[in-house]
Design a protein around this motif. Sequence first.
Motif, mmCIF file in Angstrom:
data_model
loop_
_atom_site.group_PDB
_atom_site.id
_atom_site.type_symbol
_atom_site.label_atom_id
_atom_site.label_comp_id
_atom_site.label_asym_id
_atom_site.label_seq_id
_atom_site.Cartn_x
_atom_site.Cartn_y
_atom_site.Cartn_z
ATOM 1 N N GLU A 1 49.010 -21.940 7.308
ATOM 2 C CA GLU A 1 50.166 -21.593 6.493
ATOM 3 C C GLU A 1 50.424 -20.085 6.596
ATOM 4 O O GLU A 1 49.514 -19.277 6.472
ATOM 5 C CB GLU A 1 49.909 -21.965 5.034
ATOM 6 C CG GLU A 1 51.057 -21.623 4.101
ATOM 7 C CD GLU A 1 50.709 -21.894 2.653
ATOM 8 O OE1 GLU A 1 49.566 -22.283 2.367
ATOM 9 O OE2 GLU A 1 51.600 -21.699 1.807
ATOM 10 N N VAL A 2 51.693 -19.749 6.799
ATOM 11 C CA VAL A 2 52.074 -18.345 6.886
ATOM 12 C C VAL A 2 51.928 -17.688 5.525
ATOM 13 O O VAL A 2 52.439 -18.184 4.520
ATOM 14 C CB VAL A 2 53.526 -18.213 7.373
ATOM 15 C CG1 VAL A 2 53.985 -16.760 7.282
ATOM 16 C CG2 VAL A 2 53.658 -18.738 8.791
ATOM 17 N N GLN A 3 51.218 -16.569 5.506
ATOM 18 C CA GLN A 3 51.096 -15.771 4.294
ATOM 19 C C GLN A 3 51.346 -14.311 4.637
ATOM 20 O O GLN A 3 50.862 -13.808 5.653
ATOM 21 C CB GLN A 3 49.723 -15.935 3.654
ATOM 22 C CG GLN A 3 49.491 -17.296 3.025
ATOM 23 C CD GLN A 3 48.230 -17.344 2.178
ATOM 24 O OE1 GLN A 3 47.229 -16.735 2.527
ATOM 25 N NE2 GLN A 3 48.289 -18.046 1.074
ATOM 26 N N LEU A 4 52.110 -13.654 3.769
ATOM 27 C CA LEU A 4 52.440 -12.243 3.943
ATOM 28 C C LEU A 4 52.178 -11.540 2.614
ATOM 29 O O LEU A 4 52.787 -11.898 1.606
ATOM 30 C CB LEU A 4 53.897 -12.086 4.377
ATOM 31 C CG LEU A 4 54.274 -12.803 5.680
ATOM 32 C CD1 LEU A 4 55.790 -12.878 5.849
ATOM 33 C CD2 LEU A 4 53.646 -12.094 6.869
ATOM 34 N N VAL A 5 51.280 -10.571 2.631
ATOM 35 C CA VAL A 5 50.889 -9.888 1.396
ATOM 36 C C VAL A 5 51.330 -8.433 1.481
ATOM 37 O O VAL A 5 50.735 -7.625 2.194
ATOM 38 C CB VAL A 5 49.376 -9.989 1.164
ATOM 39 C CG1 VAL A 5 48.999 -9.280 -0.133
ATOM 40 C CG2 VAL A 5 48.930 -11.447 1.126
ATOM 41 N N GLU A 6 52.380 -8.128 0.717
ATOM 42 C CA GLU A 6 52.924 -6.774 0.702
ATOM 43 C C GLU A 6 52.222 -5.914 -0.349
ATOM 44 O O GLU A 6 51.815 -6.420 -1.405
ATOM 45 C CB GLU A 6 54.425 -6.805 0.388
ATOM 46 C CG GLU A 6 55.257 -7.602 1.366
ATOM 47 C CD GLU A 6 55.512 -9.035 0.942
ATOM 48 O OE1 GLU A 6 56.454 -9.652 1.466
ATOM 49 O OE2 GLU A 6 54.773 -9.544 0.078
ATOM 50 N N SER A 7 52.107 -4.623 -0.051
ATOM 51 C CA SER A 7 51.493 -3.690 -0.993
ATOM 52 C C SER A 7 52.002 -2.288 -0.714
ATOM 53 O O SER A 7 52.653 -2.044 0.313
ATOM 54 C CB SER A 7 49.966 -3.733 -0.880
ATOM 55 O OG SER A 7 49.551 -3.347 0.412
ATOM 56 N N GLY A 8 51.701 -1.371 -1.623
ATOM 57 C CA GLY A 8 52.028 0.029 -1.411
ATOM 58 C C GLY A 8 53.202 0.567 -2.196
ATOM 59 O O GLY A 8 53.502 1.760 -2.148
ATOM 60 N N GLY A 9 53.892 -0.307 -2.906
ATOM 61 C CA GLY A 9 55.023 0.155 -3.697
ATOM 62 C C GLY A 9 54.581 0.979 -4.893
ATOM 63 O O GLY A 9 53.388 1.120 -5.172
ATOM 64 N N GLY A 10 55.574 1.520 -5.592
ATOM 65 C CA GLY A 10 55.256 2.310 -6.773
ATOM 66 C C GLY A 10 56.472 3.032 -7.297
ATOM 67 O O GLY A 10 57.593 2.809 -6.833
ATOM 68 N N LEU A 11 56.222 3.901 -8.264
ATOM 69 C CA LEU A 11 57.269 4.716 -8.871
ATOM 70 C C LEU A 11 57.152 6.139 -8.328
ATOM 71 O O LEU A 11 56.082 6.762 -8.467
ATOM 72 C CB LEU A 11 57.110 4.712 -10.390
ATOM 73 C CG LEU A 11 58.003 5.681 -11.178
ATOM 74 C CD1 LEU A 11 59.472 5.330 -10.996
ATOM 75 C CD2 LEU A 11 57.618 5.659 -12.659
ATOM 76 N N VAL A 12 58.214 6.614 -7.708
ATOM 77 C CA VAL A 12 58.215 7.962 -7.154
ATOM 78 C C VAL A 12 59.512 8.662 -7.525
ATOM 79 O O VAL A 12 60.479 8.010 -7.925
ATOM 80 C CB VAL A 12 58.046 7.960 -5.619
ATOM 81 C CG1 VAL A 12 56.694 7.396 -5.215
ATOM 82 C CG2 VAL A 12 59.180 7.202 -4.955
ATOM 83 N N GLN A 13 59.519 9.970 -7.326
ATOM 84 C CA GLN A 13 60.724 10.745 -7.576
ATOM 85 C C GLN A 13 61.540 10.862 -6.303
ATOM 86 O O GLN A 13 61.015 10.703 -5.194
ATOM 87 C CB GLN A 13 60.344 12.137 -8.081
ATOM 88 C CG GLN A 13 59.652 12.122 -9.438
ATOM 89 C CD GLN A 13 59.465 13.516 -9.999
ATOM 90 O OE1 GLN A 13 59.585 14.514 -9.288
ATOM 91 N NE2 GLN A 13 59.180 13.592 -11.287
ATOM 92 N N PRO A 14 62.835 11.114 -6.432
ATOM 93 C CA PRO A 14 63.663 11.325 -5.227
ATOM 94 C C PRO A 14 63.063 12.397 -4.333
ATOM 95 O O PRO A 14 62.588 13.431 -4.819
ATOM 96 C CB PRO A 14 65.010 11.753 -5.808
ATOM 97 C CG PRO A 14 65.047 11.115 -7.154
ATOM 98 C CD PRO A 14 63.636 11.161 -7.665
ATOM 99 N N GLY A 15 63.082 12.124 -3.034
ATOM 100 C CA GLY A 15 62.534 13.056 -2.059
ATOM 101 C C GLY A 15 61.095 12.802 -1.689
ATOM 102 O O GLY A 15 60.605 13.361 -0.694
#
Length: 117
Positions: free
Chosen positions: A1-15
């Motif tokens: 079964e195809v599985q894709l686990v995304e990570s690394g997002g977050g809250l950042v400021q412009p730039g």
Amino acid sequence: EVQLVESGGGLVQPGESLRLSCLASGFTFSSYTMNWVRQAPGKGLEWVSGIGSGGGIRNYADSVKGRFTISRDDSKNTLYLQMNSLKTEDTAMYYCTKNPHLYDITRGQGTQVTVSS
């Protein structure tokens, strides 16, 4: 079964910058073109970037060209998206997908990117 686990997002400021990762399993990762798509609040899916098998061909949406870089490490079955000079309009849930199902986001949970001052 195809599985894709995304990570690394977050809250950042412009730039500021973020690096997203997508760990793939259940298929021969190196054989497929992979993509990043995103969905902003209240909007439809938007294709962001794609990379061919072998990594030789990379394409970007005009909205991210020059700021985002897609890459892959086939030895780790992992897709990356380096996002620099982030803007508030980059705020979205980001998903990785595999061709030919470009907009099939059911294989992963996505990772939230929020750009706000």
